[in-house]
Design a protein around this motif. Structure first.
Motif, PDB file in Angstrom:
ATOM      1  N   LEU A 254       0.826  -1.210   0.000  1.00  0.00           N
ATOM      2  CA  LEU A 254       0.000   0.000   0.000  1.00  0.00           C
ATOM      3  C   LEU A 254       0.860   1.259   0.000  1.00  0.00           C
ATOM      4  CD1 LEU A 254      -2.743  -1.103   2.555  1.00  0.00           C
ATOM      5  CD2 LEU A 254      -3.007  -0.853   0.097  1.00  0.00           C
ATOM      6  N   CYS A 255       1.892   1.287   0.821  1.00  0.00           N
ATOM      7  CA  CYS A 255       2.774   2.463   0.871  1.00  0.00           C
ATOM      8  C   CYS A 255       3.457   2.696  -0.473  1.00  0.00           C
ATOM      9  CB  CYS A 255       3.819   2.277   1.968  1.00  0.00           C
ATOM     10  SG  CYS A 255       3.127   2.225   3.636  1.00  0.00           S
ATOM     11  N   HIS A 256       3.674   1.634  -1.221  1.00  0.00           N
ATOM     12  CA  HIS A 256       4.371   1.736  -2.509  1.00  0.00           C
ATOM     13  C   HIS A 256       3.436   2.124  -3.646  1.00  0.00           C
ATOM     14  CE1 HIS A 256       7.976   1.064  -4.839  1.00  0.00           C
ATOM     15  NE2 HIS A 256       7.337   0.287  -5.683  1.00  0.00           N
ATOM     16  N   VAL A 257       2.122   1.905  -3.452  1.00  0.00           N
ATOM     17  CA  VAL A 257       1.178   2.060  -4.556  1.00  0.00           C
ATOM     18  C   VAL A 257       0.190   3.194  -4.337  1.00  0.00           C
ATOM     19  CG1 VAL A 257      -0.722   0.902  -5.768  1.00  0.00           C
ATOM     20  CG2 VAL A 257       1.379  -0.347  -5.270  1.00  0.00           C
ATOM     21  N   VAL A 258      -0.316   3.348  -3.108  1.00  0.00           N
ATOM     22  CA  VAL A 258      -1.418   4.288  -2.842  1.00  0.00           C
ATOM     23  C   VAL A 258      -1.127   5.715  -3.292  1.00  0.00           C
ATOM     24  CG1 VAL A 258      -2.666   5.420  -0.955  1.00  0.00           C
ATOM     25  CG2 VAL A 258      -2.493   2.937  -1.015  1.00  0.00           C
ATOM     26  N   PRO A 259       0.087   6.270  -3.080  1.00  0.00           N
ATOM     27  CA  PRO A 259       0.313   7.656  -3.521  1.00  0.00           C
ATOM     28  C   PRO A 259       0.134   7.882  -5.019  1.00  0.00           C
ATOM     29  CG  PRO A 259       2.020   6.972  -1.982  1.00  0.00           C
ATOM     30  CD  PRO A 259       1.249   5.750  -2.344  1.00  0.00           C
ATOM     31  N   PHE A 260       0.153   6.824  -5.822  1.00  0.00           N
ATOM     32  CA  PHE A 260       0.060   6.967  -7.274  1.00  0.00           C
ATOM     33  C   PHE A 260      -1.331   6.638  -7.813  1.00  0.00           C
ATOM     34  CE2 PHE A 260       4.408   6.052  -6.104  1.00  0.00           C
ATOM     35  CZ  PHE A 260       5.126   6.993  -6.824  1.00  0.00           C
ATOM     36  N   LEU A 261      -2.245   6.269  -6.914  1.00  0.00           N
ATOM     37  CA  LEU A 261      -3.611   6.006  -7.347  1.00  0.00           C
ATOM     38  C   LEU A 261      -4.333   7.314  -7.626  1.00  0.00           C
ATOM     39  CD1 LEU A 261      -4.652   3.139  -4.911  1.00  0.00           C
ATOM     40  CD2 LEU A 261      -4.125   2.939  -7.335  1.00  0.00           C
ATOM     41  N   PRO A 262      -5.281   7.330  -8.552  1.00  0.00           N
ATOM     42  CA  PRO A 262      -6.022   8.576  -8.841  1.00  0.00           C
ATOM     43  C   PRO A 262      -6.852   8.997  -7.647  1.00  0.00           C
ATOM     44  CG  PRO A 262      -7.000   6.712  -9.992  1.00  0.00           C
ATOM     45  CD  PRO A 262      -5.711   6.219  -9.411  1.00  0.00           C
ATOM     46  N   GLU A 307      -7.831   0.998 -13.448  1.00  0.00           N
ATOM     47  CA  GLU A 307      -6.885   2.030 -13.014  1.00  0.00           C
ATOM     48  C   GLU A 307      -5.839   1.462 -12.058  1.00  0.00           C
ATOM     49  OE1 GLU A 307      -9.385   4.928 -11.298  1.00  0.00           O
ATOM     50  OE2 GLU A 307     -10.150   5.710 -13.205  1.00  0.00           O
ATOM     51  N   THR A 308      -6.278   0.623 -11.132  1.00  0.00           N
ATOM     52  CA  THR A 308      -5.339   0.076 -10.144  1.00  0.00           C
ATOM     53  C   THR A 308      -4.356  -0.899 -10.784  1.00  0.00           C
ATOM     54  OG1 THR A 308      -7.126   0.279  -8.510  1.00  0.00           O
ATOM     55  CG2 THR A 308      -5.187  -0.977  -7.869  1.00  0.00           C
ATOM     56  N   ILE A 309      -4.812  -1.699 -11.746  1.00  0.00           N
ATOM     57  CA  ILE A 309      -3.895  -2.624 -12.441  1.00  0.00           C
ATOM     58  C   ILE A 309      -2.817  -1.828 -13.171  1.00  0.00           C
ATOM     59  CG2 ILE A 309      -3.745  -4.177 -14.423  1.00  0.00           C
ATOM     60  CD1 ILE A 309      -4.578  -5.616 -11.966  1.00  0.00           C
ATOM     61  N   ASN A 310      -3.189  -0.714 -13.787  1.00  0.00           N
ATOM     62  CA  ASN A 310      -2.189   0.109 -14.481  1.00  0.00           C
ATOM     63  C   ASN A 310      -1.129   0.612 -13.507  1.00  0.00           C
ATOM     64  OD1 ASN A 310      -3.447  -0.183 -16.985  1.00  0.00           O
ATOM     65  ND2 ASN A 310      -4.775   1.573 -16.649  1.00  0.00           N
ATOM     66  N   VAL A 311      -1.566   1.063 -12.326  1.00  0.00           N
ATOM     67  CA  VAL A 311      -0.607   1.559 -11.333  1.00  0.00           C
ATOM     68  C   VAL A 311       0.236   0.410 -10.790  1.00  0.00           C
ATOM     69  CG1 VAL A 311      -0.376   2.711  -9.110  1.00  0.00           C
ATOM     70  CG2 VAL A 311      -2.092   3.503 -10.733  1.00  0.00           C
ATOM     71  N   LEU A 312      -0.398  -0.717 -10.483  1.00  0.00           N
ATOM     72  CA  LEU A 312       0.361  -1.866  -9.974  1.00  0.00           C
ATOM     73  C   LEU A 312       1.388  -2.349 -10.989  1.00  0.00           C
ATOM     74  CD1 LEU A 312      -2.500  -3.942  -8.282  1.00  0.00           C
ATOM     75  CD2 LEU A 312      -0.664  -2.706  -7.128  1.00  0.00           C
ATOM     76  N   HIS A 313       1.032  -2.318 -12.271  1.00  0.00           N
ATOM     77  CA  HIS A 313       1.979  -2.769 -13.297  1.00  0.00           C
ATOM     78  C   HIS A 313       3.214  -1.874 -13.342  1.00  0.00           C
ATOM     79  CE1 HIS A 313       3.477  -2.816 -17.537  1.00  0.00           C
ATOM     80  NE2 HIS A 313       3.495  -4.111 -17.286  1.00  0.00           N
ATOM     81  N   ILE A 501       1.292  -3.512 -25.268  1.00  0.00           N
ATOM     82  CA  ILE A 501       0.954  -4.712 -24.510  1.00  0.00           C
ATOM     83  C   ILE A 501      -0.542  -4.712 -24.225  1.00  0.00           C
ATOM     84  CG2 ILE A 501       3.230  -4.841 -23.461  1.00  0.00           C
ATOM     85  CD1 ILE A 501       2.075  -3.689 -20.919  1.00  0.00           C
ATOM     86  N   THR A 502      -1.051  -5.884 -23.912  1.00  0.00           N
ATOM     87  CA  THR A 502      -2.472  -6.033 -23.612  1.00  0.00           C
ATOM     88  C   THR A 502      -2.709  -5.890 -22.106  1.00  0.00           C
ATOM     89  OG1 THR A 502      -2.321  -8.432 -23.331  1.00  0.00           O
ATOM     90  CG2 THR A 502      -2.691  -7.592 -25.575  1.00  0.00           C
ATOM     91  N   PHE A 503      -3.977  -5.739 -21.760  1.00  0.00           N
ATOM     92  CA  PHE A 503      -4.321  -5.651 -20.343  1.00  0.00           C
ATOM     93  C   PHE A 503      -4.017  -6.969 -19.631  1.00  0.00           C
ATOM     94  CE2 PHE A 503      -7.331  -5.646 -16.748  1.00  0.00           C
ATOM     95  CZ  PHE A 503      -6.975  -4.444 -16.160  1.00  0.00           C
ATOM     96  N   LEU A 504      -4.171  -8.101 -20.340  1.00  0.00           N
ATOM     97  CA  LEU A 504      -3.842  -9.395 -19.739  1.00  0.00           C
ATOM     98  C   LEU A 504      -2.349  -9.502 -19.460  1.00  0.00           C
ATOM     99  CD1 LEU A 504      -4.682 -12.203 -18.847  1.00  0.00           C
ATOM    100  CD2 LEU A 504      -4.482 -12.965 -21.218  1.00  0.00           C
ATOM    101  N   ASP A 505      -1.514  -8.913 -20.326  1.00  0.00           N
ATOM    102  CA  ASP A 505      -0.067  -8.909 -20.059  1.00  0.00           C
ATOM    103  C   ASP A 505       0.236  -8.198 -18.739  1.00  0.00           C
ATOM    104  OD1 ASP A 505       0.263 -10.214 -22.441  1.00  0.00           O
ATOM    105  OD2 ASP A 505       0.804  -8.411 -23.577  1.00  0.00           O
ATOM    106  N   LYS A 506      -0.461  -7.088 -18.499  1.00  0.00           N
ATOM    107  CA  LYS A 506      -0.256  -6.364 -17.236  1.00  0.00           C
ATOM    108  C   LYS A 506      -0.694  -7.203 -16.051  1.00  0.00           C
ATOM    109  CE  LYS A 506      -0.819  -1.749 -19.268  1.00  0.00           C
ATOM    110  NZ  LYS A 506      -1.573  -0.470 -19.210  1.00  0.00           N
ATOM    111  N   VAL A 507      -1.829  -7.891 -16.210  1.00  0.00           N
ATOM    112  CA  VAL A 507      -2.324  -8.732 -15.117  1.00  0.00           C
ATOM    113  C   VAL A 507      -1.323  -9.841 -14.796  1.00  0.00           C
ATOM    114  CG1 VAL A 507      -4.124 -10.399 -14.488  1.00  0.00           C
ATOM    115  CG2 VAL A 507      -4.753  -8.231 -15.558  1.00  0.00           C
ATOM    116  N   VAL A 508      -0.751 -10.474 -15.818  1.00  0.00           N
ATOM    117  CA  VAL A 508       0.219 -11.555 -15.596  1.00  0.00           C
ATOM    118  C   VAL A 508       1.465 -11.027 -14.893  1.00  0.00           C
ATOM    119  CG1 VAL A 508       1.716 -13.214 -16.757  1.00  0.00           C
ATOM    120  CG2 VAL A 508      -0.636 -12.924 -17.532  1.00  0.00           C
ATOM    121  N   VAL A 509       1.951  -9.856 -15.309  1.00  0.00           N
ATOM    122  CA  VAL A 509       3.132  -9.276 -14.661  1.00  0.00           C
ATOM    123  C   VAL A 509       2.841  -8.953 -13.202  1.00  0.00           C
ATOM    124  CG1 VAL A 509       4.683  -7.289 -14.659  1.00  0.00           C
ATOM    125  CG2 VAL A 509       4.089  -8.390 -16.816  1.00  0.00           C
TER     126      VAL A 509
END
Length: 523
Positions: A254-262, A307-313, A501-509
């Motif tokens: 959360l500390c690594h991801v939350v600041p970059f969420l919309p 949106e969250t998958i994009n940030v997590l990727h 890349i596809t959205f599934l590629d992001k999910v796999v990563v």
């Protein structure tokens, strides 16, 4: 008529003058109390009597209990404190208007008498609490003495009897608490004051009951809202809903991801946005079901996941990286050192993700896998001897061979001279790996031979015992994030707008990176 005005006879208080300008004289205007019918019998009775008392105090012919126009107001000049009191304080001087009413039928309340009643009620309540505490301590001491005096085998029966008689004890406590109140009430000869004190006590009890009920309902609501408190003290819940091992690991994420969420007009908090995404990856829950759990629309959940998958990727992709040779050799497991020395750089294999049948004929032909007898996307995965995912390719059609994927996905660019790669029989990549001055080890073929040599059998057995780790890692990723085991919609296979890349590629990563945050299956 502009603004508000007082409806009391011979009172000229107005909020605006005849020209429409606001007059700032500090006078406020209050509407007549409403008759509340849906908040219990006690509140209904008190609000009904208060509305009657206000109508009787104003004494206008055009006002009745049933018909009070909405614009009728009473100004603050008719209250001793400048405003009406709380509706449950029936003995308060300002429970009804009493000053400057234009008639003598309503006498002003005695404020000192009200203060004396408040002090008397407070002292009675304090004495009641003291008596209750003393009786409770005395009863506990008697119970302890009785338990110590009984034989050991009777203690269990005595505890059961005490549990069955808990209701009777509660009744006794109520009677003991009521006794000091009745005794103190008899000490005062004023019957009217006694009735007021009893009413105040009943109101206090009702307020305490409602406060306790409100506290209980808030606690239940917090458990259903699935906030931070829902997972903070339960690592099993964290593992079930997110796939991570404990709450500390989730907090690091959360500390690594939350600041970059919309941060916008979202109804849900950043924590809930991450939790929704992890629940969708981990449990493969339908978006409609997740929307029901969090009380939002399905479209909101779909937008949050995307949106969250994009940030997590973006934030977690560096966790899937190729380590340098020194770091790899320092922590090389002993079973690899005994068999191949410290040369092993990666163990590779391909895994397939099922997708729905494409409508395009060319795409349908490219994604059909004869091995799975279904339409799939194929990914090349590479792990280190320590069991950490160090490489993941983009998705290729299920018809593509393992050799072609390995030669065109960028895996060979990671190899250094002298590296050793462990692979399955389907990876016929000796020449392409040799171009990088590296070597690939695959199990021996039995084609054209009746039986393998003893040396080949031993090497194949040793290789299989080590190469199996990549299949264990693939199984861990699939079991941990069940979205990779279901049929993926075609929308997730299309390239993202402005990206290759596809959205599934992001999910796999993201799934591979989250797996790297957990303990390895090898060590």
């Amino acid at each position: 008529m502009v603004g508000q005005y007082c409806c009391v006879k011979s009172c000229s208080s107005r909020s605006h003058d005849r020209s429409g300008n606001k007059v700032d004289h500090g006078i406020r205007f209050f509407s007549f109390p409403k008759w509340k019918k849906n908040e219990g019998p006690q509140v209904e009775d008190i609000t009904r009597r208060r509305r009657i008392a206000w109508v009787a105090a104003v004494r206008r012919k055009d006002l009745t209990f049933r018909r009070i126009p909405g614009h009728m107001r009473v100004c603050s000049l008719h209250f001793q404190s400048g405003q009406p009191s709380y509706e449950m304080q029936e003995t308060h001087p300002d429970w009804t208007p009493s000053l400057l009413l234009g008639h003598n039928e309503v006498k002003a309340h005695n404020k000192e008498r009200f203060e004396r009643q408040v002090r008397r009620t407070k002292s009675q309540r304090e004495r009641t609490v003291e008596v209750a505490e003393d009786s409770e301590v005395h009863r506990e001491e008697e119970c302890i003495q009785e338990v110590r005096g009984r034989p050991q085998h009777q203690v269990g029966d005595w505890a059961l009897q005490m549990e069955e008689g808990s209701q009777k004890q509660n009744d006794l406590e109520q009677e003991e608490n009521r006794a000091p109140q009745e005794a103190s009430a008899m000490a005062h000869p004023d019957d009217h004051c006694e009735e007021d004190c009893e009413m105040c006590q009943s109101r206090c009890d009702e307020i305490n009951r409602l406060l306790e009920e409100n506290r209980f309902l808030k606690q239940k609501l917090a458990q259903r809202e699935m906030t931070e408190e829902f997972l903070r003290c339960d690592d099993n819940q964290v593992k079930f809903y997110t796939g991570l091992v404990n709450y500390d690991t989730l907090n690091v994420l959360l500390c690594h991801v939350v600041p970059f969420l919309p941060q916008g007009k979202r109804k849900l908090s950043p924590f809930q946005m991450v939790l929704i995404t992890l629940m969708h990856l981990r449990l493969d829950l339908p978006l409609q079901h997740i929307a029901h759990l969090f009380g939002v629309h399905r479209g909101t959940v779909s937008a949050i996941v995307q949106e969250t998958i994009n940030v997590l990727h973006v934030r977690l992709a560096p966790l899937v990286h190729w380590p340098d040779r020194d770091s790899l050799q320092v922590s090389m497991p002993h079973q690899f050192v005994e068999t191949f020395g410290k040369r092993v750089a990666a163990i590779i294999d391909c895994f397939e993700v099922f997708i729905k049948r494409p409508s395009n004929l060319l795409a349908r032909a490219q994604t059909f896998s004869h091995y799975k007898h279904s339409h799939t996307l194929k990914y090349l995965i590479g792990i280190t001897p320590q069991g950490v995912i160090s490489f993941i390719s983009k998705g290729w059609g299920g018809r593509t061979s393992d050799k072609k994927i390995t030669e065109n996905c960028g895996f060979l660019d990671q190899l250094l001279p002298g590296d050793l790669v462990l692979a399955d029989r389907g990876f016929d990549i000796q020449e392409s790996v040799g171009m990088m001055c590296a070597e690939v080890k695959t199990p021996a073929f039995t084609r054209g031979q009746r039986q393998l040599d003893a040396k080949d059998v031993e090497e194949t057995r040793s290789l299989a015992s080590l190469r199996i780790h990549v299949e264990r890692v693939i199984g861990a990723v699939r079991n941990k994030y069940k979205i990779l085991s279901s049929k993926i919609p075609i929308e997730m296979v299309l390239p993202c707008e402005g990206e290759e890349i596809t959205f599934l590629d992001k999910v796999v990563v993201v799934c591979c990176a989250l797996t790297n945050m957990c303990p390895s299956v090898v060590l």
